[in-house]
Design an enzyme around this catalytic site. Sequence first.
Site, PDB file in Angstrom:
ATOM      1  N   GLY A 107      -1.222   5.679 -24.932  1.00 53.74           N
ATOM      2  CA  GLY A 107      -0.362   6.623 -25.647  1.00 53.74           C
ATOM      3  C   GLY A 107      -0.078   7.863 -24.802  1.00 53.74           C
ATOM      4  N   GLY A 109       2.432   8.121 -22.969  1.00 58.98           N
ATOM      5  CA  GLY A 109       3.885   8.260 -22.822  1.00 58.98           C
ATOM      6  C   GLY A 109       4.435   7.546 -21.602  1.00 58.98           C
ATOM      7  CB  SER A 110       3.641   4.268 -20.021  1.00 61.32           C
ATOM      8  OG  SER A 110       3.656   3.525 -21.208  1.00 61.32           O
ATOM      9  CB  SER A 111       8.247   4.344 -23.002  1.00 63.19           C
ATOM     10  OG  SER A 111       7.377   3.366 -23.471  1.00 63.19           O
ATOM     11  CB  ALA A 113       6.014   8.782 -17.591  1.00 65.77           C
ATOM     12  CG  ASP A 154       7.797  11.343 -25.363  1.00 67.33           C
ATOM     13  OD1 ASP A 154       8.889  11.934 -25.548  1.00 67.33           O
ATOM     14  OD2 ASP A 154       7.517  10.270 -25.916  1.00 67.33           O
TER      15      ASP A 154
HETATM   16  O1  PMV Z   1       2.901   8.269 -30.067  1.00 68.44           O
HETATM   17  P1  PMV Z   1       3.101   9.440 -29.187  1.00 68.44           P
HETATM   18  O2  PMV Z   1       1.903   9.808 -28.447  1.00 68.44           O
HETATM   19  O3  PMV Z   1       4.308   9.345 -28.319  1.00 68.44           O
HETATM   20  O4  PMV Z   1       3.352  10.710 -30.123  1.00 68.44           O
HETATM   21  C1  PMV Z   1       4.348  10.731 -31.091  1.00 68.44           C
HETATM   22  C2  PMV Z   1       4.500  12.114 -31.617  1.00 68.44           C
HETATM   23  C3  PMV Z   1       5.472  12.228 -32.764  1.00 68.44           C
HETATM   24  O5  PMV Z   1       5.595  13.608 -33.087  1.00 68.44           O
HETATM   25  C4  PMV Z   1       4.923  11.507 -33.989  1.00 68.44           C
HETATM   26  C5  PMV Z   1       6.820  11.644 -32.428  1.00 68.44           C
HETATM   27  C6  PMV Z   1       7.659  12.474 -31.476  1.00 68.44           C
HETATM   28  O6  PMV Z   1       8.494  11.876 -30.772  1.00 68.44           O
HETATM   29  O7  PMV Z   1       7.546  13.703 -31.448  1.00 68.44           O
END
Ligand code: PMV
Length: 321
Positions: A107, A109-111, A113, A154
């Site tokens: 989690g 954020g590989s996509s 990045a 992200d």
């Molecule tokens: O699943 P992650 O780690 O990409 O986090 C998502 C965070 C959210 O606030 C739920 C969604 C977003 O894009 O901000």
Amino acid sequence: MSITVSAPGKLMLFGEHAVVYGHPCIVTAVDQRMTATLEQVQKQMFTLVAPDVGIEMYEKPMGELGRGEMPKNAGFVEMAVKNFFAQHPMQGGIRIETRSQFKSTFGFGSSSAVTVCVIKGLSALPGLQLSPREIFALSYKTVLDVQGKGSGFDIAAAIYGGTLSFAAGGKTIEPLTIDHLPLVVGYTGIKADTVTIINEVKALAEAQPGFVERVYKDMHDLVEASKEALARADWKTVGESMNKNQGYLDKLGVSSPMLDILIQTARDAGAYGAKLSGAGKGDCMIAIAEDIDRQKIGEAINHAGGQWIDVRVGAEGARIE
Ligand code: PMV
């Protein structure tokens, strides 16, 4: 001609979910990176080699990008190339090879990045030099095209690095001056699906709009207060804010038994505070502690069935290698 670009992964410090609905959040970049090497080729063909996510070789004619079958782990790169070429047409095709220092299941954020690596790399190939804002716009469009939802926090972390105050869609992207942030990161071993969880929270907001709005408002205030505590390096207050943020996320129903165990373990082992980081239900939790206690807390996380990931945060944003 070939070019290699890297971008960092991220962790959400405060404000997840609320940020999707216009509230601010705080995100930090981690020192584990995604790398993409891009090579212009004469043939009108897109080729992707991404062994870390099981793609030995995937090919598609440039004119068909975004159409027909897209393997799950190729979608972001394919759409990034399609969106870039739609705005900046070029002759020939492109071959991309990606590598990651972290597992796509964390989690981190590989996509996003990898999307940033591709857009930044393409913008450098013909000497275009897009600005960070332009890279953000194209990368964010790509993420929305593939998964339909997301605030773009992200993407901002991957481009700018450091620790950022961010508001949805990139309305605010403001670097925070934080020299050192003593976080401990624990992986639950469970992969969470962000879009599914965003939809669950949306269903709760439709059923109980007043309740969810109040939670978002409380999170908004907490983000603002946390910025000041972070700037003062007041880890005790940051920890208390993390505990409050976790309470709000619990109200939204996005924690999980494993997250609860690891969060409690970190607190019991001496952390000032701990919370889930990101969409919830799995992925990672974070805790804040004095440096001297970090090792002990990490080991307690391992002992409780989680996986301590030893990362430094506030890492550098996307760069040409
Ligand atoms: O699943 P992650 O780690 O990409 O986090 C998502 C965070 C959210 O606030 C739920 C969604 C977003 O894009 O901000």
